[in-house]
Design a protein around this motif. Structure first.
Motif: not given
Ligand code: ADP
Ligand code: MG
Length: 260
Positions: A235-252
């Motif tokens: 997932s984007v959480l590991s391929t682009a861990s600090s990207s805006k998209g990954a951060r948004a999913y972490r917040e959700i």
């Protein structure tokens, strides 16, 4: 949003919207990875014959021997089809066989309850189960809504993306009345959000009021990072861990965990 019969039961979340391309599958993979990062035991269930979730977690659907199809139509135990994937995610894979399941289930009494029973018997070891629905309101999606505690409706902040949501909410009302009175609509998840676009901002501002539903914030930004992730089975959480998209999913994910 609490209903648990027992506190050890997993919380089951369906991601549904009968429109394709709204980021259901991306959300299941990314939210799942975010829950796992936060130490939760996560099971992802691919309920789409197109098997995009299965593929995006690095599993080739053509090599899968037993899948959700066997669970739903052949009585195979859920545990016998689970595949362990990267990012601490467990997957119930799909294959194209699932396309035939609708027809097989249609002649079965209790057809809407098959997934629910399978999860009750086989998913007790998990904290969270995420159900990735196909783009339809057929028997498979009814199975997901019947099994779920909460429904999240991903909705792109783009032109005409609302069409069909009314129909989905009518189906949800039927499910709540007949099949699963405990189903709660947890909210709309705005996806493919482009903060520079007036239209995106207008959709975001209007959508909650229009459907009288909570809007899960922050919106998931539209970025090319999401296109890259499935090709490498993560997932984007590991391929682009600090990207805006990954951060948004972490917040959700954090928001949802706080409310569980
Ligand atoms: P669905 O499961 O609802 O059909 P997908 O999750 O498969 O939707 O997403 C559809 C397409 O949009 C995929 O190519 C995916 O990579 C892309 N996508 C999803 N979310 C985003 C995003 N936030 N930004 C850019 N592209 C995205
Ligand atoms: Mg999908």
């Amino acid at each position: 949003m609490a209903r648990r019969k027992s506190t050890s039961d997993p919380t089951i979340i369906a991601l549904a919207n009968q429109k394709g391309g709204v980021a259901k599958t991306t959300t299941v993979a990314s939210l799942g990875a975010a829950f796992a990062e936060q130490g939760r035991r996560v099971l992802l269930v691919d309920l789409d014959p197109q098997a995009c979730l299965t593929f995006s977690l690095g599993v080739d659907p053509d090599t899968v021997e037993k899948s959700i199809h066997d669970v739903l139509t052949g009585g195979t135990d859920l545990g016998d089809v689970v595949i362990g994937c990267d990012e601490d995610l467990d997957l119930v894979p799909s294959t194209i066989d699932l396309a035939g399941a609708e027809a097989l289930l249609l002649v079965r009494p209790g057809r809407e309850y098959v997934l629910r029973s399978a999860l009750e018997a086989g998913a007790a070891a998990y904290d969270v189960v995420l159900l990735d629905c196909s783009p339809s309101l057929g028997v498979l999606t009814l199975n997901a809504l019947t099994a779920a505690d909460g429904l999240i409706i991903p909705m792109p902040c783009e032109m005409l993306s609302h069409r069909g949501v009314g129909q989905l909410l009518d189906t949800v009302a039927d499910v709540q009345r007949i099949l699963n009175p405990d189903l709660e609509v947890w909210g709309i998840l705005p996806t493919l959000y482009d903060g520079r676009s007036n239209h995106s901002r207008e959709v975001l501002a209007d959508v909650g009021e229009r459907y009288d539903l909570p809007v899960l914030m922050p919106p998931i930004p539209k970025t090319v990072r999401f296109a890259e992730a499935p090709a490498v089975g993560r997932s984007v959480l590991s391929t682009a861990s600090s990207s805006k998209g990954a951060r948004a999913y972490r917040e959700i994910a954090t928001l949802l965990l706080d409310r569980l």
